[in-house]
Design an enzyme around this catalytic site. Structure first.
Site, PDB file in Angstrom:
ATOM      1  CG  ASN A  53     -18.133 -58.580  69.072  1.00 42.88           C
ATOM      2  OD1 ASN A  53     -17.721 -57.380  69.115  1.00 42.88           O
ATOM      3  ND2 ASN A  53     -19.189 -58.779  68.124  1.00 42.88           N
ATOM      4  CG  HIS A 141     -28.765 -58.296  65.827  1.00 43.94           C
ATOM      5  ND1 HIS A 141     -28.752 -59.617  65.386  1.00 43.94           N
ATOM      6  CD2 HIS A 141     -27.146 -58.010  65.466  1.00 43.94           C
ATOM      7  CE1 HIS A 141     -27.844 -60.146  65.082  1.00 43.94           C
ATOM      8  NE2 HIS A 141     -26.948 -59.213  64.815  1.00 43.94           N
ATOM      9  CD  GLU A 184     -30.021 -54.866  69.715  1.00 45.77           C
ATOM     10  OE1 GLU A 184     -28.663 -54.433  69.862  1.00 45.77           O
ATOM     11  OE2 GLU A 184     -30.354 -55.074  68.595  1.00 45.77           O
ATOM     12  CB  SER A 188     -23.718 -54.339  68.317  1.00 47.94           C
ATOM     13  OG  SER A 188     -24.354 -54.338  67.003  1.00 47.94           O
ATOM     14  CG  ASP A 213     -30.062 -58.813  72.027  1.00 49.03           C
ATOM     15  OD1 ASP A 213     -28.752 -58.610  72.625  1.00 49.03           O
ATOM     16  OD2 ASP A 213     -30.171 -59.452  71.000  1.00 49.03           O
ATOM     17  CG  HIS A 216     -23.197 -56.466  71.523  1.00 51.41           C
ATOM     18  ND1 HIS A 216     -21.992 -56.469  70.986  1.00 51.41           N
ATOM     19  CD2 HIS A 216     -24.113 -56.709  70.722  1.00 51.41           C
ATOM     20  CE1 HIS A 216     -22.220 -57.044  69.869  1.00 51.41           C
ATOM     21  NE2 HIS A 216     -23.585 -57.213  69.690  1.00 51.41           N
ATOM     22  CE  LYS A 247     -22.187 -60.555  69.882  1.00 53.89           C
ATOM     23  NZ  LYS A 247     -21.616 -60.976  68.489  1.00 53.89           N
TER      24      LYS A 247
HETATM   25  N1  PMP Z   1     -28.172 -59.821  69.138  1.00 56.57           N
HETATM   26  C1  PMP Z   1     -27.215 -58.682  68.826  1.00 56.57           C
HETATM   27  C2  PMP Z   1     -27.519 -57.381  69.157  1.00 56.57           C
HETATM   28  C3  PMP Z   1     -25.921 -58.887  68.267  1.00 56.57           C
HETATM   29  O1  PMP Z   1     -25.489 -58.162  67.896  1.00 56.57           O
HETATM   30  C4  PMP Z   1     -25.423 -60.275  67.832  1.00 56.57           C
HETATM   31  C5  PMP Z   1     -24.399 -60.556  66.999  1.00 56.57           C
HETATM   32  N2  PMP Z   1     -23.631 -59.888  66.581  1.00 56.57           N
HETATM   33  C6  PMP Z   1     -26.433 -61.479  68.066  1.00 56.57           C
HETATM   34  C7  PMP Z   1     -27.654 -61.299  68.651  1.00 56.57           C
HETATM   35  C8  PMP Z   1     -26.228 -62.694  67.671  1.00 56.57           C
HETATM   36  O2  PMP Z   1     -25.540 -63.499  68.470  1.00 56.57           O
HETATM   37  P1  PMP Z   1     -24.360 -64.460  68.044  1.00 56.57           P
HETATM   38  O3  PMP Z   1     -23.308 -63.936  67.678  1.00 56.57           O
HETATM   39  O4  PMP Z   1     -24.121 -65.365  69.533  1.00 56.57           O
HETATM   40  O5  PMP Z   1     -25.299 -65.407  67.299  1.00 56.57           O
END
Ligand code: PMP
Length: 404
Positions: A53, A141, A184, A188, A213, A216, A247
């Site tokens: 990522n 998420h 979001e 992801s 969110d 990504h 990421k």
């Molecule tokens: N939101 C989404 C949609 C994610 O996919 C992720 C992590 N995969 C997070 C939040 C958390 O982010 P971080 O890896 O910085 O903890």
């Protein structure tokens, strides 16, 4: 009581269903991304990473490395405290201003990860706004789900990316209850993208705040890397934009952006902000260098999109089915946890290609997959080699299928 036996019982069940989690022991090598060393039982081997990522390879960008090294020399390693008790460093505030500017908001607030930012912000909003109702996209998420759960606010789940369903559910809420629509931009695992404008319009119609969110998407979309909301020119109508520094920006940490009052509210009440050590100043400095670079430079984003398109075209030519979506995430569905692991092992052992199998609970059971994330640093040869390996596998599977 034999606690280890209790633990083993559940771990054995996970193993039996193929959902036990293994990870590769990688050693990233500065300046060589997507190449990394893989430490395994028989020694160390060079592999090509296809599931990072660190979407743009910014974790190894010279400007980002220089900023982190400079800040370590200047400030040392840790922050030395929580944000409120001696841990707030000048670099944290510079970064928060940079993030507010990135999303065109009045203020921003840092957290130790994107997970914590979602958890802390949603649990605070949902618990402190009296009679709050949180309308959560079904594909959200785990960090959002956990934050909402912890808030004990009333939760309504709307069908994934379905604006009509959202509207129906908003219309059924009491008119004067505070409502939050949480969703979001880029999802992801399927790589699909929310119809942000339509969602915002419906939320506005019912007086709900919007919580987006962009984990990504930040760094990757929009003329300055402000995410899909920037690309679509809708950021100013979103109440809260959340993102990660871990990421596309290649470092670690999470954040929210919004109005002064909103950020001050979360800062003042969120336990996930108050009761934990601040990020190291060097992390803040590196993240800021990465954001500043990507605000100015489009070349990484352009090359990223190009390599994504190249991979998709090569998969099409080879007849390998992949999930169609408008983002940089390229899932190849296998739909079985054991087979997914076998394919990933084969790619690693025979080709030195590392792609982590994606299993439950990251994705629903029966939708296990290989999730490829091309970067601007994957060469055309890397793409050809990956597709050659997959073609070989596909032919073998077809033969195995025919024989069986
Ligand atoms: N939101 C989404 C949609 C994610 O996919 C992720 C992590 N995969 C997070 C939040 C958390 O982010 P971080 O890896 O910085 O903890």
């Amino acid at each position: 009581m034999d606690f280890d036996a209790l633990f083993s019982e559940q771990l054995d069940a996970l193993k039996a269903e193929g959902n036990y989690r293994y990870f590769a022991e990688l050693e990233r090598q500065c300046g060589k991304f997507p190449r990394a060393a893989n430490h395994h039982a028989d020694g160390v081997r060079d592999v090509t990473v296809w599931c990072s990522n660190d979407y743009l390879g910014m974790g190894q960008h010279p400007k980002v490395i220089a900023a982190m090294c400079e800040a370590v020399e200047r400030c040392g390693t840790g922050a030395g405290g929580t944000r409120n008790i001696s841990g707030t460093n000048h670099d944290h505030l510079l970064l928060e201003r940079e993030l507010a500017d990135l999303h065109g908001k009045e203020a921003a607030l840092l957290f130790t990860s994107g997970y914590v930012s979602n958890w802390a912000a949603l649990s605070t909003l949902g618990s402190r706004l009296k009679d709050c109702i949180i309308l959560s996209d079904a594909g959200n998420h785990a960090s959002m789900i956990e934050g909402i759960r912890h808030s004990r606010a009333h939760k309504v789940i709307w069908k994934h990316n379905d604006v009509a369903d959202l509207e129906e559910k908003l219309a059924a809420c009491p008119a004067n209850a505070p409502k939050i629509v949480a969703f979001e931009s880029v999802y992801s695992m399927d790589g699909d993208v929310a119809p942000i404008r339509e969602i915002v319009e419906v939320a506005e119609k019912y007086g709900a705040m919007t919580y987006l969110d962009e984990v990504h998407a930040v760094g990757l979309y929009g003329p300055r890397g402000g995410g899909i909301s920037e690309r679509d020119g809708i950021a100013d109508r979103i109440t809260l934009i959340e993102g990660t520094l871990g990421k596309a920006f290649g470092v670690v940490g999470g954040y929210i952006t919004g109005s002064h009052a909103l950020c001050d509210f979360i800062r003042s009440f969120a336990s996930g902000f108050i009761f934990t050590t601040a990020l190291p100043p060097a992390v803040a400095a590196a993240a800021r260098a990465s954001i500043r670079h990507l605000k100015e430079s489009d070349s990484e984003r352009l090359r990223h999109q190009q390599q994504v398109a190249r991979l998709r075209a090569a998969l099409d030519r080879a007849g390998i089915p992949h999930m169609r979506n408008p983002s940089h995430i390229v899932p190849v569905m296998i739909k079985d946890p054991v087979k997914t692991r076998m394919l990933a092992n084969y790619l690693m052992d025979e080709w030195g290609i590392y792609v982590q199998p994606i299993n439950y609970p990251t994705v629903p059971k029966g939708t296990e997959r290989l999730r490829f994330t091309p970067s601007p640093l994957h060469s055309d040869e890397d793409i050809e080699r990956l597709v050659a390996a997959l073609s070989h596998l596909w032919k073998q599977c077809a033969v195995a299928h025919a024989v069986a």
